[in-house]
Structures are given as structure tokens and as C-alpha cells.
Design a protein around this motif. Structure first.
Motif, mmCIF file in Angstrom:
data_model
loop_
_atom_site.group_PDB
_atom_site.id
_atom_site.type_symbol
_atom_site.label_atom_id
_atom_site.label_comp_id
_atom_site.label_asym_id
_atom_site.label_seq_id
_atom_site.Cartn_x
_atom_site.Cartn_y
_atom_site.Cartn_z
ATOM 1 N N ALA A 360 56.994 127.060 -29.892
ATOM 2 C CA ALA A 360 56.423 126.058 -30.804
ATOM 3 C C ALA A 360 57.086 124.704 -30.585
ATOM 4 C CB ALA A 360 56.616 126.511 -32.249
ATOM 5 N N THR A 361 56.319 123.646 -30.789
ATOM 6 C CA THR A 361 56.852 122.284 -30.670
ATOM 7 C C THR A 361 56.471 121.491 -31.917
ATOM 8 O OG1 THR A 361 54.862 121.421 -29.563
ATOM 9 C CG2 THR A 361 56.594 122.352 -28.157
ATOM 10 N N ILE A 362 57.140 120.349 -32.095
ATOM 11 C CA ILE A 362 56.883 119.514 -33.266
ATOM 12 C C ILE A 362 57.128 118.061 -32.902
ATOM 13 C CG2 ILE A 362 59.251 119.748 -34.127
ATOM 14 C CD1 ILE A 362 58.090 119.647 -36.973
ATOM 15 N N LEU A 363 56.311 117.173 -33.468
ATOM 16 C CA LEU A 363 56.492 115.740 -33.232
ATOM 17 C C LEU A 363 57.829 115.267 -33.806
ATOM 18 C CD1 LEU A 363 52.943 114.338 -34.043
ATOM 19 C CD2 LEU A 363 54.099 114.203 -31.829
ATOM 20 N N ARG A 364 58.534 114.428 -33.056
ATOM 21 C CA ARG A 364 59.831 113.916 -33.537
ATOM 22 C C ARG A 364 59.659 113.151 -34.835
ATOM 23 N NH1 ARG A 364 61.969 109.077 -33.308
ATOM 24 N NH2 ARG A 364 60.446 108.307 -31.764
ATOM 25 N N GLU A 365 58.665 112.268 -34.918
ATOM 26 C CA GLU A 365 58.463 111.498 -36.152
ATOM 27 C C GLU A 365 58.173 112.398 -37.337
ATOM 28 O OE1 GLU A 365 57.015 110.973 -33.314
ATOM 29 O OE2 GLU A 365 57.348 108.899 -32.648
ATOM 30 N N ASP A 366 57.443 113.482 -37.105
ATOM 31 C CA ASP A 366 57.114 114.413 -38.181
ATOM 32 C C ASP A 366 58.371 115.108 -38.689
ATOM 33 O OD1 ASP A 366 55.742 115.967 -39.975
ATOM 34 O OD2 ASP A 366 55.051 117.428 -38.493
ATOM 35 N N LEU A 367 59.228 115.512 -37.747
ATOM 36 C CA LEU A 367 60.481 116.184 -38.129
ATOM 37 C C LEU A 367 61.358 115.250 -38.962
ATOM 38 C CD1 LEU A 367 62.681 118.369 -35.830
ATOM 39 C CD2 LEU A 367 63.721 116.558 -37.190
ATOM 40 N N GLU A 368 61.547 114.030 -38.486
ATOM 41 C CA GLU A 368 62.411 113.091 -39.196
ATOM 42 C C GLU A 368 61.856 112.768 -40.578
ATOM 43 O OE1 GLU A 368 62.734 109.752 -36.610
ATOM 44 O OE2 GLU A 368 64.060 110.765 -35.167
ATOM 45 N N ASP A 369 60.555 112.552 -40.661
ATOM 46 C CA ASP A 369 59.943 112.204 -41.942
ATOM 47 C C ASP A 369 60.067 113.350 -42.940
ATOM 48 O OD1 ASP A 369 58.124 110.402 -43.572
ATOM 49 O OD2 ASP A 369 56.914 112.241 -43.473
ATOM 50 N N ARG A 370 59.889 114.574 -42.477
ATOM 51 C CA ARG A 370 59.963 115.721 -43.398
ATOM 52 C C ARG A 370 61.369 115.928 -43.941
ATOM 53 N NH1 ARG A 370 57.051 120.704 -40.536
ATOM 54 N NH2 ARG A 370 57.889 121.783 -42.375
ATOM 55 N N VAL A 371 62.377 115.698 -43.096
ATOM 56 C CA VAL A 371 63.747 115.855 -43.567
ATOM 57 C C VAL A 371 64.086 114.798 -44.611
ATOM 58 C CG1 VAL A 371 66.187 115.768 -42.916
ATOM 59 C CG2 VAL A 371 64.565 116.981 -41.463
#
Length: 563
Positions: A360-371
Motif C-alpha cells: 500500500a502507498t499513501i500521498l505525502r501531503e495526505d499523511l502530513e495533513d492527517r497527522v
């Protein structure tokens, strides 16, 4: 004497001497040549260059033309004009002898081996004596709080006319504009800005650097960071906290290149002088910079061993907000950028499915925003903070119980020791003296002193303080942190704070979750709690309680805190 073709060599060593000195030497040498019937075919001169080095342009040209047979004799005012180094003058004389070229001086006449030995030794002793007297004079200036050399950035020279008509030297005062730049450099560095970024900002604003009159006039990272061990660089100049440090290092000339090289002196030879009138930086800011420098050195060499391989890349600033903190929830390997925009498990991609099957992969911006959003919106509700506080109390109480138990044990032993001392003292007063009592009393006194030192160095655990508005404070600080991450001038400091609170972001693949992942935050419980403290100065309970790292959400929710 034969009608020699003569070459004249002249030299003076100090910038404070006049160029006329060269002409004066040429004049007396020409008079000698005329009296001997010699013809001057070439003159050589080195201006403001020490005779302790042989790396002088005209001196080297003199040697080259002698080997080419361009003249028959060398004339100089005195032997020390040719060189003040015994080895160099002996080598020069040996070369001239081999070439069949005599050396004549106005002061000594024709130079022989006797002149080389005596005059060479005298010149070497002169240089050593001059160095010792110069060192003594500089030491005296330092003890007076004056400058013993160049002027540091942030200060300007004070010139005042004395009653005898002379002018003061070595006096300085703070340069207001440059002092403001120094405070800015220290403040920015303490907040997490790199020396390179600070230098770029100063250059972009056209602020003059300390070397404006000597080179390109541009700021360099080395001008700011320098070498902490040697005390070089703006961030290591203790004059900015009102303290002059002198004799930290000495300079030796490389005999092969003639260039000076610095050698660090033992710390017990360093000399300190307080100059409070020259203070520019307060102690708190200075200590903050030193703490950051130390943290960087620890990252580069965690073991602190001189033989250990240094890892400068460990101190490199992270490229993205959570670089190095994102981990695979399946195998524990790092999540790295598999392309320009998406994170994925490094082990699954580099080592194959035998190690990890998580693709699985995830967008960097999505990860940072969710945290960040999760910290802001999910952790502040009162029921979660209340559970958080309960978890902290449990950890703190465990620590306090251990401290109290050890302290009570030491106090009981101290009371028992004091009782034994009192008994021996009472027996002596009642006339029951025996020589063996002295040895026992000495042992008891030593034990008593050790116990008292142990108790004084380990104070009782402080009272646990939790601010009543912890929930509101936590929300405010997290919101301010998320805003700061979007401000260019605050981003570096905000990233450092946030990375200090979160030690790991675990990525658990879940096809039904946003971005194909659930996230678990692992963080510094004490650090997060500090965000909710009403008074940032009240940190004793946090420090004494230790830093408890656990999954953020244990205590907030029954299982884990997932985003």
C-alpha cells in the motif's frame, strides 16, 4: 677581486616598516659593490615578509637565477636579511657554495661557515625571544579587557587621544547594527534554522558580512557555525556573553609550505577575562544554541568515540515533515518516498514479499495533513485529555515511588550511622576511650558524608502539577503549531517541536480507510503534556517525571489512536 656580476637581495618583515627601507639596503649594497669593482646585474626584494620563511617570491627567484648562472656573487645588507631561520640560511649557503657563488654582506663581509653557525643561531634566538615578548604583551592586553588581535564582528574600535598625545589601542564598544544581526543569528539558530539558511537569508537582504572588506562580502555557513571546539565562528564567540577567551590555540608554520596552521592548546592554558560591557547575547539564548550544537554532534557520533565512524547525514535536516519517522505497521521497516509524491514500505519494495507483503502507498501531503489534523481535532476533547492525565499520573507515581523508596532507605541508613556516632562520642565523654574508637568514628563520619551527598543530589520527587485548563491549552497549542507549519519564518522551529513530540507514525494498511491506511501515533507523553501546561516555565514536574513514550491514544481510547 675579480669583476663579479653581482645580485643584491633586500627584505623587510613588517607592514609598519617603510618601503624606503628597501632603497636604503640597495644603497649600502651598491656602495659595497662599487668599492669592490663589481657590476650590479640584478636586484631582488621582498616587502613585508618574515625572514623566518623561505617561501618568498623574490628569494625563490634569486635561487632560480643563481642556478641559471645569471650572476657570480650575492650581496645583502646583513645575513638576517637573507633569512632568520638557521636551517634555511644553512641550506642557502650550501647551495651557493655548490654553485660557486660567494655571499657578501655589508655588516659581516664575506660569509663563512662560522657566520652561518653564529649568526643563524642568533637570528633563531631573536625570533624565539620576539615571540615570547609578543605573547607576554598580548596576555597583558587581555587581562586589561582589551583586544589582543583583530576586531570581532559586532564591535568597533575606540580611538581616544591620551594626555601624552598618543592614541588608545585595543579598546572596543558594541556596534549596534552588527549586534542586532548577531542576536538574530543566535535566535534563528536556536529555533532550528541551519547556518546555511541563515547565511542565505542575510545575503538576500544585502547585510554586510564580517569579511566585507577582505573578500566577496558574502556570508558563509562556516562564518556562522565555525568550529565549536576551537571557538571559531559567530555562534562560538564567547565575547558575545561578556567573556574573552585567549590562548585557546597557537599557530605553527609548516616547514614545507611556510603556511601557518592552528594547534589547539590544552584547556588549562586558556585564559578568561570577564568583559560584561561587551555582552550582546543573554545566557539563555547562548545555552539554547550550545544545546542544539551538542544535539547535532550526538547525532553525528552517538557513541562519542574518536575512533567511531562519523555519520554527518544523521544531523541533516529532514526534507519533509515526518521524514524518517514513518514506519510500516506490518514489518516495522521505514516508509520512504517510492516516487516524488507517495510513501510506501521500503522492505516490501527492496527485499520482497518474504520480508513484507505491504504494497500500500499513501500521498505525502495526505499523511502530513492527517497527522496534524488528528492532533488538532482528536486529542483535545476533555475525556481524552482526562484519560491522558490518568496515564501520566500512573507513570509519574511509579517514578516517584522508586525515588521515595531509595530516599527512605538512605535516610534510615543515615539515622543509624548518626546514632552510632553519638554512641561513640558519649562513650568517650564518659571516659570509656579506646584507640579502636577513632577508626570506627572515622568510618562512620565518611559514611555519613556520603549519605548526605547522596540525599542532597537526589531531592524528593516534586509535587505533580496538572493545569486545570489542560484541555483548552492543548487545543490552542496544537492549533498554533499547525498554523506555524504554514508560515515560512516559523516552519523550521515548528517542525522541530512537532518531530520532538512524535517519535513514530505507524502505517497499518487498510483498504477501507482513507488513503488505504490506518495510522498509529507514537509520541512523547511528557512533551505533549507540556503543550497543555498553562505556564511554560513550570516544567519541573515534567522533567522529574521522566519522558514516557507510548502509543498516543493508549489512555485516550480503549485501543489505539488511529487517524
Amino acid at each position: 677581486m675579480p669583476a663579479y656580476r653581482a645580485a643584491i637581495y633586500a627584505r623587510f618583515s613588517s607592514d609598519q616598516q617603510r618601503d624606503a627601507s628597501i632603497e636604503d639596503q640597495f644603497r649600502v649594497c651598491r656602495q659595497l659593490a662599487e668599492s669592490k669593482g663589481w657590476t650590479i646585474v640584478r636586484t631582488f626584494s621582498d616587502r613585508a615578509i618574515s625572514g623566518a620563511t623561505q617561501h618568498r617570491p623574490q628569494f625563490q627567484e634569486l635561487l632560480a637565477e643563481a642556478k641559471a648562472g645569471q650572476f657570480d656573487i650575492v650581496i645583502s645588507e646583513s645575513l638576517d636579511r637573507l633569512s632568520r631561520d638557521l636551517e634555511h640560511i644553512a641550506g642557502f649557503a650550501k647551495t651557493m657554495t655548490f654553485l660557486g657563488i660567494p655571499i657578501f654582506t655589508v655588516a659581516e663581509g664575506e660569509i663563512s661557515e662560522l657566520h652561518i653557525g653564529l649568526k643563524g643561531t642568533m637570528s633563531a634566538l631573536y625570533l624565539k625571544d620576539l615571540a615570547q615578548k609578543t605573547h607576554r604583551g598580548l596576555e597583558g592586553r587581555i587581562h586589561q579587557g582589551k583586544s589582543a588581535g583583530g576586531i570581532s564582528y559586532g564591535y568597533r574600535v575606540i580611538r581616544e587621544l591620551l594626555p601624552d598625545g598618543s592614541v588608545t589601542t585595543g579598546d572596543r564598544s558594541i556596534h549596534p547594527d552588527e549586534a542586532a544581526v548577531i542576536r538574530r543569528i543566535f535566535t534563528d539558530y536556536a529555533k532550528g534554522t541551519s547556518a546555511q539558511a541563515i547565511a542565505k537569508a542575510l545575503n538576500s537582504e544585502g547585510i554586510a558580512s564580517p569579511i566585507s572588506g577582505k573578500g566577496s562580502g558574502e556570508w558563509n555557513p562556516s562564518t556562522i557555525a565555525g568550529n565549536a571546539k576551537r571557538g571559531t565562528g559567530i555562534l562560538n564567540n564567547e565575547a558575545y556573553i561578556g567573556k574573552l577567551v585567549w590562548n585557546r590555540q597557537r599557530y605553527l608554520k609548516n616547514p614545507e609550505t611556510g603556511k601557518r596552521q592552528a594547534r589547539l592548546n590544552p584547556p588549562d592554558q586558556w585564559q578568561y577575562t570577564d568583559v560584561p560591557e561587551l555582552r550582546i547575547i543573554n545566557d539563555d539564548l547562548w545555552d539554547a544554541v550550545k544545546a542544539r550544537q551538542k544535539a547535532i554532534r550526538v547525532k553525528i557520533n552517538p557513541a562519542g568515540c574518536l575512533t567511531a565512524g562519523l555519520r554527518p547525514e544523521r544531523a541533516r535536516r529532514p526534507v519533509y515533515l515526518f521524514s524518517g519517522l514513518v514506519k510500516c505497521g506490518c514489518c516495522g521497516s521505514s516508509y520512504t518516498l517510492i516516487n516524488k509524491t507517495r510513501y510506501g514500505c521500503a522492505a516490501a519494495r527492496n527485499k520482497g514479499e518474504a520480508i513484507c507483503t505491504n504494497r500500500a502507498t499513501i500521498l505525502r501531503e495526505d499523511l502530513e495533513d492527517r497527522v496534524i489534523t488528528g492532533l488538532r481535532d482528536r486529542l483535545w476533547p476533555p475525556k481524552m485529555v482526562s484519560a491522558f492525565a490518568d496515564q501520566y499520573r500512573k507513570s509519574y507515581n511509579s517514578y516517584a515511588a522508586n525515588v521515595s523508596a531509595e530516599r527512605e532507605k538512605a535516610e534510615r541508613k543515615l539515622a543509624k550511622t548518626q546514632s552510632a556516632i553519638d554512641q561513640i562520642t558519649k562513650a568517650v565523654e564518659e571516659g570509656m576511650y579506646h584507640p579502636s574508637m577513632i577508626a570506627k568514628l572515622t568510618d562512620h563520619e565518611a559514611t555519613k558524608k556520603a549519605l548526605e551527598q547522596e540525599l542532597s543530589s537526589e531531592p524528593p520527587a516534586p509535587t505533580l502539577r496538572l493545569h486545570p485548563s489542560m484541555s483548552t491549552r492543548f487545543k490552542e497549542h496544537i492549533h498554533a503549531l499547525s498554523v506555524a507549519l504554514r508560515e515560512d519564518h516559523l516552519r523550521a522551529e515548528a517542525i522541530e517541536i512537532l518531530r520532538g513530540l512524535i517519535s513514530e507514525v505507524r502505517m497499518v494498511p487498510d483498504a477501507d480507510a482513507r488513503g488505504g491506511h490506518q495510522m498509529e501515533l507514537v509520541g512523547d507523553l511528557a512533551g505533549i503534556l507540556q503543550l497543555s501546561e498553562g505556564d511554560r516555565g513550570k516544567r519541573q514536574s515534567i522533567i522529574a517525571g521522566g519522558s514516557v513514550t507510548l502509543v498516543a491514544g493508549v489512555g485516550f481510547e480503549p485501543t489505539t489512536f488511529r487517524l
